[in-house]
Design an enzyme around this catalytic site. Structure first.
Site, PDB file in Angstrom:
ATOM      1  N   GLU A 256       0.791  -1.232   0.000  1.00  8.92           N
ATOM      2  CA  GLU A 256       0.000   0.000   0.000  1.00  8.92           C
ATOM      3  C   GLU A 256       0.825   1.285   0.000  1.00  8.92           C
ATOM      4  O   GLU A 256       0.679   2.127   0.892  1.00  8.92           O
ATOM      5  CB  GLU A 256      -0.990  -0.028   1.179  1.00  8.92           C
ATOM      6  CG  GLU A 256      -1.891  -1.260   1.134  1.00  8.92           C
ATOM      7  CD  GLU A 256      -3.026  -1.248   2.147  1.00  8.92           C
ATOM      8  OE1 GLU A 256      -2.885  -0.586   3.180  1.00  8.92           O
ATOM      9  OE2 GLU A 256      -4.046  -1.906   1.874  1.00  8.92           O
ATOM     10  N   GLU A 374      -6.332  -7.802  -1.696  1.00  9.08           N
ATOM     11  CA  GLU A 374      -6.822  -7.621  -0.322  1.00  9.08           C
ATOM     12  C   GLU A 374      -8.237  -7.103  -0.441  1.00  9.08           C
ATOM     13  O   GLU A 374      -8.496  -6.178  -1.218  1.00  9.08           O
ATOM     14  CB  GLU A 374      -6.034  -6.548   0.454  1.00  9.08           C
ATOM     15  CG  GLU A 374      -4.720  -6.946   1.020  1.00  9.08           C
ATOM     16  CD  GLU A 374      -4.192  -5.895   2.033  1.00  9.08           C
ATOM     17  OE1 GLU A 374      -5.004  -5.197   2.677  1.00  9.08           O
ATOM     18  OE2 GLU A 374      -2.969  -5.782   2.156  1.00  9.08           O
TER      19      GLU A 374
END
Ligand SMILES: *[C@@H]1O[C@H](CO)[C@@H](O)[C@H](O)[C@H]1NC(C)=O
Ligand SMILES: *[C@@H]1O[C@H](CO)[C@@H](O)[C@H](O)[C@H]1NC(C)=O
Ligand SMILES: *[C@@H]1O[C@H](CO)[C@@H](O)[C@H](O)[C@H]1NC(C)=O
Length: 442
Positions: A256, A374
């Site tokens: 991320e 995810e």
């Protein structure tokens, strides 16, 4: 007292001179004050000004690039038959993944904890066996843990002391990750491995920046030359150790990445162009030392379409999904989905399905796989995941990894962050039936 202390220090100094550095250990680099002589049969290789490492090979000032050259079968000429497309490594072909020339379905889970909880090999294997029993092929996990305290209780891979990083190659370090790889392999699971973290969990980018520059500006991770060199040194050590290991499906540059980190501070100059440039440089670097493995960014899949109605499409976090998917050394795209955290929770089911189909469009356009690597909902998991799974199955979207499939042990369950599902749960069964459907998809 002073004399005694001096004698002790002298004794320590004399002793340390005799302890030659073992394989994978550091033997030099800027500000390295430790031992510089490698044990018998090893040579001290200079990977950069920052990091010299003892490794097998003949004397050379260069990295042992030859030692990571793949031993692929495809270089052997086989004139009368079709050249083998198999290398034993997962590859891509258009919007699909392939293994040994056949379609490979990326489906499974995330497990940050499998390698960072001090588990035995048996406990690691239990976690991978659960995912495999549900039809999963792939687990995404952390290949980083940066610590500033040598007394840290569990496994960690890099220690920072006064601005100087040292990769931990011992039993609590990369030997621990060796066990993760072996346990995955024993269960037929492939690993996607992220090499640092945007978030400050387990160290991550902010440790590099603060240790080297003293600044709290998160985005210096992408632009400061010394920080980039230090990160590349870590990547070099980690990646080259597993360059010939087919259990690794892909390396990810970071979990991320965003312009902003856990803290509020940035230099004020980070834009999507900044992270795309960084990702281009680092992914090319990984390909240069490890041509076997796929490489991805590990981002959340934010589009850079200013003026769009919802935040994940507006480019405000410094990610341009479409630009990154066109980087030639990034093999596939990654997206995450957390409507609860992204201001899109009111109609999470429909929003998430649109998020998947919009990325399926980019996947087709740029002819690379994209995975939902995810996703998580705190409520209504069964209903919402069922709808998202339908969208994935019908849109041609490449695959997905849930956040997160937990495991049950004699001592209790793995940590439940509100997203965890466990073997025996209805949602776990839903994940298993989705895996079967996806694998059966033509
Ligand atoms: C290396 O050592 C020099 C001299 O001790 C010091 O000025 C410099 O900050 C050190 N560099 C790092 C990255 O710690
Ligand atoms: C990055 O980390 C910071 C804090 O650790 C957080 O505020 C930010 O939202 C994170 N971004 C992503 C994409 O994880
Ligand atoms: C942000 O920067 C300011 C000024 O340098 C500093 O005082 C503050 O602690 C920083 N905030 C964080 C969360 O690091």
């Amino acid at each position: 007292m002073k004399l005694a202390a001096g004698l002790v220090a002298l004794a320590v100094a004399l002793t340390s001179v005799k302890a030659d550095v073992a394989e994978w250990g550091q033997c030099g680099g800027i500000n390295w004050s430790g031992e510089t002589t490698c044990a018998a049969g090893l040579v001290c290789h200079s990977y950069s000004d920052w990091y010299f490492q003892c490794a097998r090979g003949t004397s050379s000032a260069q990295p042992t690039v030859t030692s990571v050259t793949p031993t692929t079968t495809s270089v052997t000429p086989t004139p009368s038959v079709t050249p083998p497309t198999s290398t034993g490594f997962v590859k891509t072909s258009g919007t699909e993944f392939t293994l040994d020339g056949s379609k490979f379905t990326v489906v499974g889970s995330n497990s940050y904890w499998v390698g960072l909880s001090g588990f035995s090999s048996e406990e690691m294997s239990h976690a991978f066996a659960d995912v495999a029993a549900a039809g999963g092929t792939t687990v995404r996990t952390w290949g980083f843990n940066d610590q500033t305290d040598a007394g840290y209780w569990g496994p960690y891979y890099q220690l920072w002391t006064n601005g100087v990083p040292t990769v931990n190659t011992g039993a609590s370090g990369l030997e621990n990750f060796d066990k993760v790889v072996a346990a995955a392999k024993a269960n037929g699971i492939h690993l996607i491995v992220a090499l640092t973290n945007n978030w400050s969990d387990y160290g991550g980018m902010d440790v590099y920046v603060q240790q080297i520059t003293g600044s709290t500006n998160h985005d210096l991770f992408y632009t400061d030359a010394q920080v980039i060199a230090a990160y590349k040194n870590y990547v070099q050590t980690f990646v080259s150790r597993y360059a010939n290991e087919p259990t690794i499906l892909a390396w990810e540059l970071a979990n991320e990445p965003r312009c902003r980190g856990s803290g509020p501070n940035t230099s004020g100059t980070c834009t999507p162009t900044t992270i795309t440039a960084w990702a281009t440089d680092i992914s090319a670097f990984i390909k240069s030392i490890d041509p076997n493995h796929l490489v991805a960014l590990g981002d959340e899949g934010f589009f850079n379409r200013p003026g769009s109605p919802t935040y994940p499409y507006q480019g405000s976090e410094g990610i341009d999904f479409d630009a990154n998917l066109q980087v030639s050394t990034l093999d596939f795209g990654t997206i995450h989905a957390y409507p609860d955290h992204w201001g899109t929770g009111a109609d999470a089911l429909a929003w998430g399905s649109g998020w998947i189909t919009d990325h399926a469009t980019s996947s087709s356009l740029y002819n690379k796989p994209v995975i939902l690597e995810e996703f998580g909902m705190l409520e209504d998991k069964a209903t919402i995941y069922a709808a998202w799974f339908d969208t994935i199955e019908s849109s041609g979207f490449s695959g997905d990894l849930i956040w997160q499939a937990g495991s049950r042990y004699s001592w209790g369950d793995t940590h439940n962050d509100g997203y965890a599902i466990y073997p025996g749960d209805a949602v776990y069964d839903l994940m298993a039936s989705h895996a079967a459907t996806l694998k059966a998809r033509p």
